[in-house]
Scaffold this motif. Structure first.
Motif, PDB file in Angstrom:
ATOM      1  N   ALA A  41       0.823  -1.217   0.000  1.00 40.78           N
ATOM      2  CA  ALA A  41       0.000   0.000   0.000  1.00 40.78           C
ATOM      3  C   ALA A  41       0.858   1.267   0.000  1.00 40.78           C
ATOM      4  O   ALA A  41       0.509   2.277  -0.640  1.00 40.78           O
ATOM      5  CB  ALA A  41      -0.944  -0.005   1.193  1.00 40.78           C
ATOM      6  N   ALA A  42       1.971   1.214   0.708  1.00 42.34           N
ATOM      7  CA  ALA A  42       2.838   2.394   0.809  1.00 42.34           C
ATOM      8  C   ALA A  42       3.458   2.762  -0.531  1.00 42.34           C
ATOM      9  O   ALA A  42       3.859   3.915  -0.745  1.00 42.34           O
ATOM     10  CB  ALA A  42       3.927   2.149   1.843  1.00 42.34           C
ATOM     11  N   GLU A  43       3.523   1.798  -1.471  1.00 38.18           N
ATOM     12  CA  GLU A  43       4.143   2.044  -2.773  1.00 38.18           C
ATOM     13  C   GLU A  43       3.153   2.624  -3.790  1.00 38.18           C
ATOM     14  O   GLU A  43       3.563   3.069  -4.863  1.00 38.18           O
ATOM     15  CB  GLU A  43       4.704   0.735  -3.339  1.00 38.18           C
ATOM     16  CG  GLU A  43       5.650   0.010  -2.394  1.00 38.18           C
ATOM     17  CD  GLU A  43       5.958  -1.393  -2.892  1.00 38.18           C
ATOM     18  OE1 GLU A  43       5.525  -1.730  -4.022  1.00 38.18           O
ATOM     19  OE2 GLU A  43       6.614  -2.158  -2.160  1.00 38.18           O
ATOM     20  N   LEU A  44       1.864   2.575  -3.468  1.00 40.40           N
ATOM     21  CA  LEU A  44       0.843   2.973  -4.432  1.00 40.40           C
ATOM     22  C   LEU A  44       0.621   4.480  -4.414  1.00 40.40           C
ATOM     23  O   LEU A  44       0.793   5.147  -3.384  1.00 40.40           O
ATOM     24  CB  LEU A  44      -0.469   2.252  -4.130  1.00 40.40           C
ATOM     25  CG  LEU A  44      -0.398   0.724  -4.178  1.00 40.40           C
ATOM     26  CD1 LEU A  44      -1.700   0.119  -3.690  1.00 40.40           C
ATOM     27  CD2 LEU A  44      -0.088   0.266  -5.604  1.00 40.40           C
ATOM     28  N   PRO A  48      -5.745   2.625  -1.545  1.00 39.00           N
ATOM     29  CA  PRO A  48      -6.618   1.627  -2.153  1.00 39.00           C
ATOM     30  C   PRO A  48      -8.050   1.656  -1.631  1.00 39.00           C
ATOM     31  O   PRO A  48      -8.990   1.314  -2.351  1.00 39.00           O
ATOM     32  CB  PRO A  48      -5.934   0.303  -1.803  1.00 39.00           C
ATOM     33  CG  PRO A  48      -4.512   0.660  -1.577  1.00 39.00           C
ATOM     34  CD  PRO A  48      -4.530   2.026  -0.968  1.00 39.00           C
ATOM     35  N   ARG A  49      -8.215   2.093  -0.383  1.00 38.15           N
ATOM     36  CA  ARG A  49      -9.566   2.126   0.178  1.00 38.15           C
ATOM     37  C   ARG A  49     -10.434   3.222  -0.444  1.00 38.15           C
ATOM     38  O   ARG A  49     -11.641   3.273  -0.206  1.00 38.15           O
ATOM     39  CB  ARG A  49      -9.483   2.299   1.698  1.00 38.15           C
ATOM     40  CG  ARG A  49      -8.915   1.058   2.405  1.00 38.15           C
ATOM     41  CD  ARG A  49      -8.675   1.312   3.876  1.00 38.15           C
ATOM     42  NE  ARG A  49      -7.641   2.323   4.077  1.00 38.15           N
ATOM     43  CZ  ARG A  49      -7.301   2.807   5.259  1.00 38.15           C
ATOM     44  NH1 ARG A  49      -7.913   2.378   6.351  1.00 38.15           N
ATOM     45  NH2 ARG A  49      -6.350   3.720   5.365  1.00 38.15           N
ATOM     46  N   ASP A  50      -9.803   4.080  -1.268  1.00 38.62           N
ATOM     47  CA  ASP A  50     -10.570   5.103  -1.986  1.00 38.62           C
ATOM     48  C   ASP A  50     -11.104   4.586  -3.326  1.00 38.62           C
ATOM     49  O   ASP A  50     -11.855   5.287  -4.007  1.00 38.62           O
ATOM     50  CB  ASP A  50      -9.700   6.338  -2.238  1.00 38.62           C
ATOM     51  CG  ASP A  50      -9.371   7.089  -0.953  1.00 38.62           C
ATOM     52  OD1 ASP A  50     -10.151   6.952   0.020  1.00 38.62           O
ATOM     53  OD2 ASP A  50      -8.349   7.792  -0.928  1.00 38.62           O
ATOM     54  N   ILE A  51     -10.694   3.397  -3.724  1.00 41.60           N
ATOM     55  CA  ILE A  51     -11.166   2.821  -4.990  1.00 41.60           C
ATOM     56  C   ILE A  51     -12.665   2.552  -4.903  1.00 41.60           C
ATOM     57  O   ILE A  51     -13.142   1.951  -3.930  1.00 41.60           O
ATOM     58  CB  ILE A  51     -10.386   1.544  -5.326  1.00 41.60           C
ATOM     59  CG1 ILE A  51      -8.979   1.917  -5.816  1.00 41.60           C
ATOM     60  CG2 ILE A  51     -11.108   0.695  -6.372  1.00 41.60           C
ATOM     61  CD1 ILE A  51      -8.093   0.737  -6.132  1.00 41.60           C
ATOM     62  N   LEU A  57      -8.970  -0.518 -10.725  1.00 39.50           N
ATOM     63  CA  LEU A  57      -7.954  -1.472 -10.273  1.00 39.50           C
ATOM     64  C   LEU A  57      -6.675  -1.375 -11.089  1.00 39.50           C
ATOM     65  O   LEU A  57      -5.634  -1.918 -10.693  1.00 39.50           O
ATOM     66  CB  LEU A  57      -8.501  -2.898 -10.330  1.00 39.50           C
ATOM     67  CG  LEU A  57      -9.646  -3.213  -9.362  1.00 39.50           C
ATOM     68  CD1 LEU A  57     -10.168  -4.630  -9.599  1.00 39.50           C
ATOM     69  CD2 LEU A  57      -9.194  -3.050  -7.912  1.00 39.50           C
ATOM     70  N   SER A  58      -6.721  -0.673 -12.219  1.00 41.45           N
ATOM     71  CA  SER A  58      -5.499  -0.471 -13.013  1.00 41.45           C
ATOM     72  C   SER A  58      -4.438   0.279 -12.219  1.00 41.45           C
ATOM     73  O   SER A  58      -3.250   0.224 -12.544  1.00 41.45           O
ATOM     74  CB  SER A  58      -5.830   0.281 -14.303  1.00 41.45           C
ATOM     75  OG  SER A  58      -6.419   1.539 -14.009  1.00 41.45           O
ATOM     76  N   ALA A  59      -4.857   0.981 -11.157  1.00 44.24           N
ATOM     77  CA  ALA A  59      -3.901   1.725 -10.331  1.00 44.24           C
ATOM     78  C   ALA A  59      -2.873   0.810  -9.687  1.00 44.24           C
ATOM     79  O   ALA A  59      -1.781   1.252  -9.303  1.00 44.24           O
ATOM     80  CB  ALA A  59      -4.650   2.510  -9.249  1.00 44.24           C
ATOM     81  N   PHE A  60      -3.179  -0.480  -9.569  1.00 49.84           N
ATOM     82  CA  PHE A  60      -2.229  -1.425  -8.967  1.00 49.84           C
ATOM     83  C   PHE A  60      -1.139  -1.853  -9.941  1.00 49.84           C
ATOM     84  O   PHE A  60      -0.144  -2.449  -9.530  1.00 49.84           O
ATOM     85  CB  PHE A  60      -2.972  -2.667  -8.468  1.00 49.84           C
ATOM     86  CG  PHE A  60      -3.821  -2.423  -7.256  1.00 49.84           C
ATOM     87  CD1 PHE A  60      -3.253  -2.402  -5.993  1.00 49.84           C
ATOM     88  CD2 PHE A  60      -5.177  -2.194  -7.380  1.00 49.84           C
ATOM     89  CE1 PHE A  60      -4.030  -2.176  -4.864  1.00 49.84           C
ATOM     90  CE2 PHE A  60      -5.966  -1.969  -6.260  1.00 49.84           C
ATOM     91  CZ  PHE A  60      -5.389  -1.961  -5.001  1.00 49.84           C
TER      92      PHE A  60
END
Length: 355
Positions: A41-44, A48-51, A57-60
């Motif tokens: 999560a720290a690298e994103l 993610p909880r805002d998705i 999900l492409s943000a991953f």
């Protein structure tokens, strides 16, 4: 025999965006979430909880499958699942080397089994029949299908010994004669069961069925049906299987360790072979081979991008080693399908073999 229709209908009625929000928030819960994803999560670039939508999900980015070859599979299971974890760890095929490994919780196995129970009835296979499961077992999830057939479809199931990694190693090393001998060893085991036991249905790979038709066509002709997966099958192969069975059922499926599909009725006289992912826990997209984030148009070919959205396993944007046609499932189904699946590339370092 368990009726799973109500359960499948409930899954198919799910809104994919609402399902995505719930699964992502479960895996990223600070207290009970998934160890692997809480570290990532720290690298994103986003929380993610805002998705809120499935297409976000492409943000991953693409799932780094290399990490699944060495990661403890427990790291992918939410802490909400009681520890210690007990049960099976399953391997991918290992075509390109060290396999990926995932842990299946009880609900995950039940989900997979329910879809399998539902679809084989739709396909026309009769309950209470005798099956031969001529597929890999050991660490391979496909072998667990024998349990599903017995428990959920009142089947009596025979089996064989089958190590697909050995034949792939022989092919990678250029030892073609030995690979052929091993394939013959497997088909001889199948023939021995079919010759001496009252088998109605065969579960195996298209490659092994081809070999069996060549060596023992009379045994294939006696079968009431075959269910095929593990290697690709062309429309021409499917027609040849129909001819060999003399009117028996021929069903070709598409699945792997991460997610399964349901085979839909073939179209255009068998020239189009479509599949529906096990929604909503599995979704599939067909994307540009040079741009994983770009979904191709319906009817166009591209690479399969798979996402697992299970309460107990989250794997976004898995880029499969498969090409497929993007298939419009219409109003009857809630998501896209894929059709005419084949290997993205077959080279000596990544042979298809017999599974």
């Amino acid at each position: 025999m368990k009726d799973v229709t109500e359960q499948i209908d409930q899954w198919l009625s799910q809104d994919i965006d609402a399902w995505t929000r719930r699964v992502v928030r479960r895996h990223f819960d600070p207290d009970t979430g998934t160890p692997y994803w809480l570290k990532r999560a720290a690298e994103l670039a986003i929380d993610p909880r805002d998705i809120t939508r499935h297409d976000e999900l492409s943000a991953f980015g693409p799932m780094p499958l290399g990490e699944l070859r060495t990661l403890d599979p427990a790291e992918l299971v939410p802490q909400a699942v009681p520890r210690p974890l007990t049960g099976r760890v399953w391997d991918s095929g290992g075509t390109t080397g060290n396999p990926c490994r995932v842990y299946y919780t009880g609900p995950m196995l039940e989900h997979r089994a329910a879809w399998r129970r539902w679809v084989i009835e739709r396909e026309g296979f009769e309950p209470g029949r005798n099956w031969l499961q001529a597929t890999p077992t050991g660490p391979h999830l496909i072998g667990h299908g024998a349990v599903d057939l017995a428990d959920l479809y009142d089947g009596r199931v025979y089996g064989i010994d089958f190590d697909p990694r050995w034949v792939k190693r022989l092919l990678r090393d250029g030892r073609l004669k030995e690979a052929q001998e091993y394939s013959a060893h497997v088909t001889e085991q199948i023939a021995a069961v079919l010759e001496h036991q009252p088998v109605d249905y065969l579960v195996t790979t298209p490659a092994l069925l081809q070999a069996l038709i060549k060596s023992r066509p009379e045994l294939v002709a006696r079968l009431k049906g075959v269910r095929l997966s593990g290697t690709h099958a062309t429309p021409a192969m499917r027609r040849s299987f129909h001819n060999a069975l003399g009117g028996g059922l021929v069903v070709v499926t598409y699945a792997n360790t991460f997610g399964n599909t349901v085979g839909l009725p073939v179209e255009h006289d068998g020239a189009l072979m479509p599949y529906l992912p096990n929604y909503p826990q599995v979704t599939m997209a067909v994307v540009d081979k040079d741009d994983w984030s770009k979904v191709v148009a319906y009817g166009e070919q591209g690479q399969v991008r798979l996402t697992v959205l299970h309460d107990d396993l989250f794997l976004p944007n898995v880029l499969e080693r498969d090409l497929a046609v993007r298939y419009d499932t219409g109003a009857e189904w809630p998501c896209d399908g894929v059709a005419n699946v084949k290997p993205l590339q077959v080279v000596r370092s990544a042979p298809e073999g017999i599974y």
